[in-house]
Design a protein around this motif. Structure first.
Motif, PDB file in Angstrom:
ATOM      1  N   LEU A  28      51.986  59.568  60.243  1.00 22.64           N
ATOM      2  CA  LEU A  28      52.338  58.534  59.234  1.00 22.64           C
ATOM      3  C   LEU A  28      51.405  57.542  59.176  1.00 22.64           C
ATOM      4  N   ILE A  29      51.130  56.858  58.210  1.00 24.43           N
ATOM      5  CA  ILE A  29      50.408  55.628  57.941  1.00 24.43           C
ATOM      6  C   ILE A  29      51.291  54.415  57.603  1.00 24.43           C
ATOM      7  N   VAL A  30      50.930  53.175  58.201  1.00 20.40           N
ATOM      8  CA  VAL A  30      51.709  51.958  58.240  1.00 20.40           C
ATOM      9  C   VAL A  30      51.042  50.890  57.944  1.00 20.40           C
ATOM     10  N   ASP A  31      51.360  49.768  57.058  1.00 23.79           N
ATOM     11  CA  ASP A  31      50.509  48.705  56.749  1.00 23.79           C
ATOM     12  C   ASP A  31      51.028  47.541  58.020  1.00 23.79           C
ATOM     13  N   LEU A  32      50.230  47.094  58.804  1.00 25.92           N
ATOM     14  CA  LEU A  32      50.550  46.177  59.837  1.00 25.92           C
ATOM     15  C   LEU A  32      51.368  44.979  59.271  1.00 25.92           C
ATOM     16  N   GLY A  33      51.509  44.729  58.034  1.00 28.21           N
ATOM     17  CA  GLY A  33      52.560  43.653  57.516  1.00 28.21           C
ATOM     18  C   GLY A  33      52.113  42.227  57.910  1.00 28.21           C
ATOM     19  N   PRO A  34      52.784  41.199  57.726  1.00 32.48           N
ATOM     20  CA  PRO A  34      52.177  39.852  57.391  1.00 32.48           C
ATOM     21  C   PRO A  34      52.312  39.444  58.845  1.00 32.48           C
ATOM     22  N   VAL A  35      53.136  39.711  59.795  1.00 33.02           N
ATOM     23  CA  VAL A  35      53.102  39.185  60.955  1.00 33.02           C
ATOM     24  C   VAL A  35      51.959  39.546  61.908  1.00 33.02           C
ATOM     25  N   LEU A  36      51.958  40.959  62.062  1.00 31.33           N
ATOM     26  CA  LEU A  36      50.797  41.361  63.016  1.00 31.33           C
ATOM     27  C   LEU A  36      49.653  41.103  62.216  1.00 31.33           C
ATOM     28  N   GLY A  37      49.496  41.293  60.855  1.00 30.78           N
ATOM     29  CA  GLY A  37      48.357  40.954  59.874  1.00 30.78           C
ATOM     30  C   GLY A  37      47.518  39.642  60.200  1.00 30.78           C
ATOM     31  N   THR A  38      48.631  38.741  60.466  1.00 29.00           N
ATOM     32  CA  THR A  38      48.016  37.591  60.733  1.00 29.00           C
ATOM     33  C   THR A  38      47.388  37.200  61.955  1.00 29.00           C
ATOM     34  N   HIS A  39      47.701  38.156  62.709  1.00 29.89           N
ATOM     35  CA  HIS A  39      46.819  38.071  64.211  1.00 29.89           C
ATOM     36  C   HIS A  39      45.694  38.899  64.230  1.00 29.89           C
ATOM     37  N   VAL A  40      45.663  40.262  63.517  1.00 33.38           N
ATOM     38  CA  VAL A  40      44.532  40.842  63.464  1.00 33.38           C
ATOM     39  C   VAL A  40      43.499  40.630  62.283  1.00 33.38           C
ATOM     40  N   GLY A  41      43.958  40.055  61.390  1.00 36.41           N
ATOM     41  CA  GLY A  41      43.208  39.608  59.921  1.00 36.41           C
ATOM     42  C   GLY A  41      43.030  41.085  59.228  1.00 36.41           C
ATOM     43  N   PRO A  42      42.585  40.752  57.950  1.00 34.72           N
ATOM     44  CA  PRO A  42      42.302  41.820  56.872  1.00 34.72           C
ATOM     45  C   PRO A  42      41.466  42.649  57.202  1.00 34.72           C
ATOM     46  N   GLY A  43      41.488  43.958  56.976  1.00 29.92           N
ATOM     47  CA  GLY A  43      40.489  45.188  57.171  1.00 29.92           C
ATOM     48  C   GLY A  43      40.655  45.875  58.507  1.00 29.92           C
ATOM     49  N   ALA A  44      41.624  45.226  59.343  1.00 24.28           N
ATOM     50  CA  ALA A  44      41.820  45.993  60.655  1.00 24.28           C
ATOM     51  C   ALA A  44      42.348  47.416  60.403  1.00 24.28           C
ATOM     52  N   VAL A  45      42.033  48.486  61.151  1.00 24.35           N
ATOM     53  CA  VAL A  45      42.507  49.738  61.298  1.00 24.35           C
ATOM     54  C   VAL A  45      42.560  50.417  62.473  1.00 24.35           C
ATOM     55  N   GLY A  46      43.835  51.151  62.785  1.00 23.91           N
ATOM     56  CA  GLY A  46      44.132  51.692  64.046  1.00 23.91           C
ATOM     57  C   GLY A  46      44.593  52.999  64.231  1.00 23.91           C
ATOM     58  N   VAL A  47      44.561  53.450  65.373  1.00 24.01           N
ATOM     59  CA  VAL A  47      45.559  54.748  65.707  1.00 24.01           C
ATOM     60  C   VAL A  47      46.463  54.584  66.842  1.00 24.01           C
ATOM     61  N   ALA A  48      47.536  55.356  66.673  1.00 23.12           N
ATOM     62  CA  ALA A  48      48.409  55.548  67.789  1.00 23.12           C
ATOM     63  C   ALA A  48      48.714  56.733  68.091  1.00 23.12           C
ATOM     64  N   LEU A  49      48.833  57.295  69.406  1.00 26.45           N
ATOM     65  CA  LEU A  49      49.432  58.890  69.784  1.00 26.45           C
ATOM     66  C   LEU A  49      50.820  58.684  70.488  1.00 26.45           C
ATOM     67  N   GLY A  50      51.820  59.336  69.890  1.00 24.62           N
ATOM     68  CA  GLY A  50      52.953  59.504  70.668  1.00 24.62           C
ATOM     69  C   GLY A  50      53.016  60.834  71.155  1.00 24.62           C
ATOM     70  N   PHE A  51      53.492  61.027  72.571  1.00 22.89           N
ATOM     71  CA  PHE A  51      53.715  62.194  73.091  1.00 22.89           C
ATOM     72  C   PHE A  51      55.262  62.754  73.387  1.00 22.89           C
ATOM     73  N   GLY A  52      55.353  63.912  73.135  1.00 23.71           N
ATOM     74  CA  GLY A  52      57.064  64.345  73.253  1.00 23.71           C
ATOM     75  C   GLY A  52      57.708  64.174  72.252  1.00 23.71           C
ATOM     76  N   LEU A  53      57.401  63.954  71.018  1.00 24.81           N
ATOM     77  CA  LEU A  53      58.097  63.618  69.885  1.00 24.81           C
ATOM     78  C   LEU A  53      58.362  64.939  69.354  1.00 24.81           C
ATOM     79  N   ASN A  54      59.558  65.203  68.450  1.00 23.73           N
ATOM     80  CA  ASN A  54      59.765  66.351  67.628  1.00 23.73           C
ATOM     81  C   ASN A  54      59.075  65.745  66.229  1.00 23.73           C
ATOM     82  N   PRO A  55      58.774  66.722  65.163  1.00 26.83           N
ATOM     83  CA  PRO A  55      58.467  66.211  64.016  1.00 26.83           C
ATOM     84  C   PRO A  55      59.194  65.378  63.474  1.00 26.83           C
ATOM     85  N   LEU A  56      58.658  64.111  62.864  1.00 24.17           N
ATOM     86  CA  LEU A  56      59.381  63.204  62.200  1.00 24.17           C
ATOM     87  C   LEU A  56      59.686  63.561  60.932  1.00 24.17           C
ATOM     88  N   ASP A  57      61.247  63.341  60.399  1.00 27.12           N
ATOM     89  CA  ASP A  57      61.656  63.274  59.113  1.00 27.12           C
ATOM     90  C   ASP A  57      62.361  62.364  58.524  1.00 27.12           C
TER      91      ASP A  57
END
Length: 282
Positions: free
Chosen positions: A253-282
């Motif tokens: 999935l892709i998400v926008d960091l939103g206004p609260v987190l965006g205020t801390h990291v600034g425009p243009g930031a991009v990142g990744v996260a890895l979750g282990f042990g989950l079933n497919p999201l639906d």
């Protein structure tokens, strides 16, 4: 009814997941220098807030958390509630959550995800999947704790100015990333944002972040989250690259960091996260 899951709006879970799985997201707050306050996820927040020098943020309020927990306890019909929140070292939300949980007669267990953003969202989804599989409240709690312990999260930012002003970056990171020309790769370390690497260009930083994510995945099945601050095109490119490079992606999935987190990291930031042990999201 299965155990009910609560999180906060920094999890950035989209409505396509929160609505289907009946997940409550308690709003964080952003306040402008003129005193105007917005609730993330409830109010229409102007997009330029993330670049506003006078904007400040605050965690979920005790009153909002208690209200959310009381409603969740009622919906759980005795099965209990697990609340998965952003790192206690980044916000007062976790401390307020503990107080709110104490006020509802021990029906709520609170998890420190040790993360924020889409990584928190994936940990929350691990709790949701355990609950929907029939796990008890304590089993759901343990599932979320394990998911938080194994999750990986990295972020490339265009500038460290926002993080310096907010105080959300460790001292070492501030010192090593002081040069304006440096494009850092940040990661979650012991519940805080810290410097992982630094590079001369954003392109190089993103390429190294991808390499690191591939190494961390290590051929295991992973749920992949991409997050960005007002940079959807780059986020889409990053996801495509990750899907090509990571061997076994169960869902993404892709998400926008939103206004609260965006205020801390600034425009243009991009990142990744890895979750282990989950079933497919639906």
């Amino acid at each position: 009814m299965p155990v009910v899951i609560v999180t906060d709006s920094s999890s950035r879970l989209p409505a396509s997941l929160t609505d289907v799985h009946t997940i409550t997201q308690v709003p964080l707050h952003v306040t402008l220098d003129d005193g105007t306050e917005y609730l993330e996820g409830r109010d229409d927040v102007p997009p330029d807030v993330v670049a506003a020098s006078g904007a400040t943020t605050s965690g979920a309020s005790l009153a909002d958390l208690r209200r959310a927990y009381e409603e969740a306890v009622a919906r759980s019909d005795g099965d209990g509630v697990v609340a998965v929140h952003m790192s206690r070292r980044l916000s007062g939300t976790w401390s307020a959550a503990r107080l709110a949980a104490d006020a509802v007669d021990g029906e709520v267990r609170v998890v420190d995800s040790r993360s924020v953003g889409v990584s928190l969202g994936l940990t929350t989804m691990a709790a949701v999947q355990a609950a929907e599989a029939g796990a008890t409240r304590d089993e759901v709690y343990e599932t979320a704790v394990r998911a938080a312990a194994t999750a990986e999260s990295m972020l490339c930012v265009q500038s460290l100015d926002n993080l310096r002003h907010s105080g959300r970056l460790s001292l070492t990171g501030r010192l090593l990333g002081s040069a304006l020309s440096i494009k850092p790769i940040l990661h979650m370390s012991d519940g805080l944002l810290a410097l992982r690497e630094r590079h001369r260009t954003m392109t190089k930083a993103i390429a190294k972040m991808v390499d690191a994510a591939v190494e961390l995945a290590d051929g295991e099945p992973v749920t992949l989250g991409v997050q960005h601050c007002q940079n959807p095109d780059l986020a889409s490119e990053l996801l495509d690259t990750m899907l090509e490079r990571v061997d076994d992606v169960t869902s993404s999935l892709i998400v926008d960091l939103g206004p609260v987190l965006g205020t801390h990291v600034g425009p243009g930031a991009v990142g990744v996260a890895l979750g282990f042990g989950l079933n497919p999201l639906d």
